[in-house]
Scaffold this active site. Structure first.
Site: not given
Length: 493
Positions: A23, A49, A124-125, A265
């Site tokens: 995210c 996201g 985020n995670g 990426y």
């Protein structure tokens, strides 16, 4: 099951053949149009996201939230939407969820009224012991409103017995395993932090006296903010409503292990990560591929868009011309899952089409960032052959993805990862390429500025390649024990 059977049984949803990132989070304190700037910052992080978005703001008295399914532009492009979010402090989140986890109740930032006042959190995670913690909290009477692992943190903060909110927050994080970059809003200001290993990224910037936090530097660029620095692994940065900044290091010093796949990426090419240009690193990975795995070919062709920088590096190092042999449509939504072979091929061509006049009669090197299930690679190779390519050699700008991620990346279970089932020669047969090669893990480390991977203490989290996870995986162990009672907790980035 032989290779032909595996190929025939493979799912033909091309969107299911990429590692799904995490995210993106963004926070700002000290701007009159805080929500509008947050929406702009989230738009720059949309690649992290794309299923849902939310923004929470604070005007000094009240918290306001707006959340929606879909992209940032679909939810926050109108003045009326942003008018619902007054105040000089705001935080936002763009989200990619795992299967079955979609729905407004899981869209962040999550908000709760605690004894100390309002508390909003964007994460985020992934918390790798969330089920274990949730089980204990539910037994003590906690009532959960979502299936998100992030809500566990809110309950831990709410039930901590420490006197100050900051101490309760630290107390909660001491119980948490896994990866997190967090932006939290309270009645008194904002707290931004990273887990002690710094697995997930978080940076800090400024516009005048306005303080900003974001998952990537590109979000700072887009809103016109100056980059200050990274939030360090294990650091909590506290900003009060007057803009005063304090740094706390409650977890001591631990060797950092940021996610190396951010370079491969996840991050946008125009971001700077760990002091390195993401675009520059991806070109360097391509150069390493050319050194390690040369090919006798006429053209170097990227699989768009993620393979482009590595393909440029491969072409420059090898001297083989770089060409756009595959054209991608940017106006196509999620690939449909369709039953017939003809419809499957039509779905592929809705997103990618071979530049037949360029490819016909040529020996080509295809460059992509990774192979997950292998179905996309199989389709792309076949597309090149159908366009008349005489030879198709595939080169991958990461080592084989043999292991699942438990730190905020939606990875298929290991049994569905092609590299976990086959060696490289068998994978080449599966995707029907004349040859296949991956960059070595030491080559990947050289591309990010290291001499080689430190085997005793790796400089990055590379568990998806090596299987060496830098934290405990409590929930995984308990899921594998049938005697354990489990509650559904979604792996949310």
């Amino acid at each position: 099951m032989n290779i032909t059977d595996l190929r025939d049984a493979a799912p033909w949803d091309a969107d299911d053949d990429k590692l799904r990132e995490e995210c993106g989070i963004f926070g700002i304190l000290g701007a009159r149009d805080a929500a509008a700037i947050t929406a702009l910052g989230l738009h720059a992080l949309q690649h992290r996201g794309q299923e849902a978005v939310g923004i929470t703001s604070f005007d000094g008295q009240e918290f306001y939230s707006r959340r929606g399914i879909g992209h940032v532009a679909a939810n926050f492009s109108s003045g009326s939407a942003l008018a619902e979010l007054p105040g000089m402090m705001a935080a936002g989140h763009v989200r990619y969820s795992t299967t079955g986890g979609s729905g407004l109740r899981n869209v962040q930032p999550l908000f709760a009224d605690l004894a100390s006042g309002g508390f909003a959190i964007a994460h985020n995670g992934n918390i790798s012991n969330a089920m274990h913690l949730k089980r204990d909290l539910v037994r003590k009477g906690a009532i959960f409103q979502s299936t998100s692992d992030t809500e566990v943190i809110i309950h831990l903060v709410a039930t901590s017995r420490y006197p100050t909110l900051l101490d309760r927050f630290v107390d909660a994080l001491r119980l948490v395993e896994g990866a997190y970059s967090l932006i939290c809003m309270t009645n008194h200001g904002m707290i931004a932090c990273r887990d002690p290993l710094g697995i997930r990224p978080l940076v800090m910037g400024k516009i005048g006296d306005t303080v900003i936090f974001a998952s990537e530097t590109v979000a700072l660029d887009v809103v016109g903010a100056a980059y200050l620095r990274e939030v360090e692994p294990g650091e909590l940065v506290q900003v009060d409503l007057d803009g005063n900044v304090r740094s706390h290091r409650p977890f001591g010093e631990t060797p950092a292990r940021p996610c190396i796949f951010e370079h491969v990426y996840f991050s946008r090419p125009d971001s700077v990560l760990n002091g390195h240009s993401v675009y520059g690193v991806r070109k360097a990975i391509g150069a390493q591929l050319a050194i390690e795995s040369p090919a006798d070919a006429d053209l170097v062709i990227p699989v768009p868009d993620s393979g482009v920088p590595a393909a440029i590096g491969y072409a420059q190092q090898s001297g083989i011309p770089f060409e756009l042999g595959i054209i991608r449509s940017h106006y196509v939504g999620r690939t449909f899952i369709t039953p017939s072979d003809g419809a499957r091929n039509a779905d592929v061509k809705r997103k990618h089409n071979a530049n037949r006049a360029l490819v016909a009669g040529k020996k080509i090197v295809l460059i992509d960032d990774s192979i997950v299930r292998g179905t996309t690679s199989l389709q792309i190779v076949q597309m090149m052959r159908d366009a008349g390519a005489s030879e198709v050699h595939m080169r991958i700008a990461s080592p084989p993805t043999e292991h699942s991620c438990f730190y905020g990346v939606d990875t298929p279970e290991r049994s569905k990862l092609l590299a976990a089932q086959m060696d490289v020669a068998a994978m080449a047969d599966f995707i029907q390429a004349d040859s296949l090669a991956f960059v070595s893990i030491d080559g990947l480390y050289r591309a990010v500025g290291e001499q080689q991977r430190n085997k005793a203490c790796p400089q990055y989290c590379d568990a998806c390649f090596s299987g060496e996870y830098p934290t405990r995986l409590t929930d995984l162990g308990e899921r594998e024990s049938p005697a354990q009672l489990s509650f559904p907790v979604e792996k949310v980035a």
